[in-house]
Design an enzyme around this catalytic site. Structure first.
Site, mmCIF file in Angstrom:
data_model
loop_
_atom_site.group_PDB
_atom_site.id
_atom_site.type_symbol
_atom_site.label_atom_id
_atom_site.label_comp_id
_atom_site.label_asym_id
_atom_site.label_seq_id
_atom_site.Cartn_x
_atom_site.Cartn_y
_atom_site.Cartn_z
ATOM 1 N N SER A 179 0.838 -1.194 0.000
ATOM 2 C CA SER A 179 0.000 0.000 0.000
ATOM 3 C C SER A 179 0.877 1.250 0.000
ATOM 4 O O SER A 179 1.714 1.411 -0.897
ATOM 5 C CB SER A 179 -0.931 -0.063 1.216
ATOM 6 O OG SER A 179 -1.939 0.906 1.149
ATOM 7 N N ASP A 221 -8.971 -5.276 -5.660
ATOM 8 C CA ASP A 221 -8.470 -4.198 -4.805
ATOM 9 C C ASP A 221 -8.454 -2.891 -5.592
ATOM 10 O O ASP A 221 -7.849 -2.807 -6.669
ATOM 11 C CB ASP A 221 -7.068 -4.549 -4.312
ATOM 12 C CG ASP A 221 -6.544 -3.583 -3.264
ATOM 13 O OD1 ASP A 221 -7.297 -2.669 -2.861
ATOM 14 O OD2 ASP A 221 -5.378 -3.736 -2.845
ATOM 15 N N HIS A 256 -7.740 -5.644 0.345
ATOM 16 C CA HIS A 256 -6.513 -4.842 0.394
ATOM 17 C C HIS A 256 -5.478 -5.393 1.378
ATOM 18 O O HIS A 256 -4.324 -4.961 1.356
ATOM 19 C CB HIS A 256 -6.871 -3.396 0.772
ATOM 20 C CG HIS A 256 -5.727 -2.439 0.673
ATOM 21 N ND1 HIS A 256 -4.988 -2.256 -0.492
ATOM 22 C CD2 HIS A 256 -5.159 -1.609 1.593
ATOM 23 C CE1 HIS A 256 -4.054 -1.361 -0.281
ATOM 24 N NE2 HIS A 256 -4.121 -0.958 0.971
#
Length: 515
Positions: free
Chosen positions: A303, A359, A414
């Protein structure tokens, strides 16, 4: 997808793997089929929501018969109970002769589809380093140490079950930001806290002698912590592109602020995250190259951590032009413009982006204006303000795993543990989830609810016993004090090289300072 095209054929892997067509793996790996990669079309904000919901709701198109067959047949075949008594990691293979290809020297040509088992294991290894930055992070707002690492670097891997990784942590990285970034920095609710400005952001580690022999070089690994905040967090990051370097390269200024911010009034960021990591990497490179060892740099993150990994790779490539540098990122957003991507390519940085079809974060920023507009360069010229992905993509699909629920779960999609589960089970885009996947399936539900109910794994199970409370000698439940050695200390952090004093014979060093 921004993938490099000038790739040379791969000739040096074992004959059994060379040029194996995807169909060949179908006979070997059975059960669930991996979905084909698809390109996401740009959309305006109105279409964005509809497209996201459509993608997610599409998961429900399977018929009731198909769902029942998927679960009953495959979960029985995989014999979950029997797997409890098997190793949770794939065996370590000697990759020393092919390490450059595994590290991306040919952009992973002929290694991703079907995926070579050596590469799969290395991806999982670096992914577990990134996961460690979450597992050891103190998220407890009632703790005066919220935002720090729960353990000192000597104990980190031992506490997280990573002692067999063959790496030793040498330095912790701290970061701050001079701009207001929602849901990024974790802070304690108390005034008297370890730091009001900084968060622990990751670590630098180096392979020991045994692991270095197995992988064919001395590998310096940098792991950056990300965020598990909802995808709207990334919408707030789309403010502007900021110049970096000497050319036309530009990057998202929120990411750059986290990477470069510092302040003399802080305890942990008198130097920026950039300066901390680069000083440590330089120190390690100088030491091992002076010993005539081959050195590589592998940077990983999930991320936000994936974005910081690219910035780190860019700076490292500028400073160490002949060093093999690779980035292995998970669920990473776009970071910069086309010039930034091209400059990374020119400097030889290799990037493997692991993404998940469901995602939404890898589609941001630049969900409308992105690399897909490059096809119009003849009419518009190069657009300096367009966000662009970097590197080669390995796209996974939640629907391929018999263990995962098929409904809408934006947070679960995620999560890094979801990614690592799917990497471990991936064979090829034309085959099924592998029966002999090794990672413990229960890890998926650490911080979400993604596993099918038949597995009987509680959701969000990863937490301290009794949520960190202990019974004292009076029988009262209290929050215990941290061990003094686990309390963050700027003085201790400034002497990272002493980590080698514990086992100098294993690392071949006494102290790296002064080298």
């Amino acid at each position: 997808m921004a993938t490099r095209n000038a790739i040379h054929p791969h000739h040096n892997l074992p004959a059994a793997h060379r040029h194996r067509p995807p169909a060949a793996t179908t006979a070997v790996h059975q059960n669930f089929t991996i979905g084909k990669n698809s390109h996401q079309k740009p959309s305006n904000k109105a279409i964005k929501l509809a497209e996201s919901l459509s993608n997610m709701l599409n998961l429900h198109i399977e018929t009731t018969i198909q769902r029942s067959l998927n679960r009953s047949t495959n979960l029985n075949v995989l014999s979950i109970e029997e797997k409890h008594n098997t190793p949770a990691k794939s065996p370590k293979e000697d990759i020393s002769e092919k390490w450059r290809e595994i590290h991306g020297s040919r952009d992973w040509e002929d290694l991703l589809d079907p995926i070579h088992p050596w590469l799969r294991r290395e991806i999982v290894k670096y992914g577990e380093f990134a996961q460690a930055t979450y597992d050891a992070f103190d998220f407890d707002a009632f703790s005066e140490y919220c935002g720090s690492c729960s353990y000192n670097r000597h104990k980190l891997f031992a506490k997280l079950g990573l002692t067999e990784s063959g790496y030793k942590v040498t330095k912790y990285i701290y970061a701050m930001s001079h701009i207001d970034l929602p849901q990024w920095i974790e802070k304690s609710r108390f005034a008297d806290t370890w730091s009001k400005d900084s968060n622990w952001m990751g670590f630098v580690a180096v392979s020991d002698d045994e692991e270095s022999q197995r992988i064919g070089r001395r590998d310096i690994a940098v792991a950056w912590r990300g965020t598990v905040a909802p995808s709207e967090w990334y919408d707030n990051m789309q403010r502007k592109l900021e110049p970096i370097g000497q050319g036309d390269s530009k990057v998202e200024h929120g990411f750059l602020s986290i990477y470069t911010s510092k302040s003399d009034t802080t305890r942990y960021n008198k130097s920026s995250a950039s300066e901390q990591v680069m000083l440590e990497v330089k120190r390690l490179i100088n030491y091992y190259q002076n010993r005539s060892e081959q050195v590589s740099l592998t940077i990983t993150g999930h991320s936000l951590g994936g974005a910081l990994a690219l910035l780190n790779a860019y700076e490292a490539a500028m400073n160490f032009p002949n060093l093999p540098i690779s980035v292995v990122s998970f669920a990473a957003p776009r970071v910069g413009n086309i010039a930034f991507r091209d400059e990374l390519y020119q400097m030889g940085v290799k990037t493997l982006r692991v993404t998940l079809k469901q995602d939404v974060v890898p589609r941001m920023p630049g969900i409308v204006f992105n690399e897909s507009l490059q096809k119009f360069d003849d009419f518009t010229g190069t657009l300096e303000w367009v966000y662009t992905h970097v590197g080669v993509e390995l796209k996974l699909d939640v629907r391929t795993s018999p263990y995962l629920k098929k409904g809408l779960n934006l947070v679960g999609f995620h999560m890094l543990e979801t990614y690592l589960h799917l990497v471990d089970g991936f064979c090829s885009s034309g085959s099924c989830f592998r029966v002999d996947a090794k990672r413990d399936v229960a890890l998926v539900n650490k911080d979400c609810d993604m596993l099918v109910d038949e597995l009987r794994i509680p959701h969000n199970w990863y937490q301290l016993a009794n949520k960190g409370l202990e019974r004292n000698h009076h029988g009262r439940w209290v929050k215990p004090k941290r061990d003094p050695e686990d309390i963050p200390s700027p003085t201790v952090e400034s002497h990272a090289g002493k980590v080698f004093d514990e086992m100098p014979e294993r690392y071949g060093v006494g102290s790296l300072y002064g080298v």
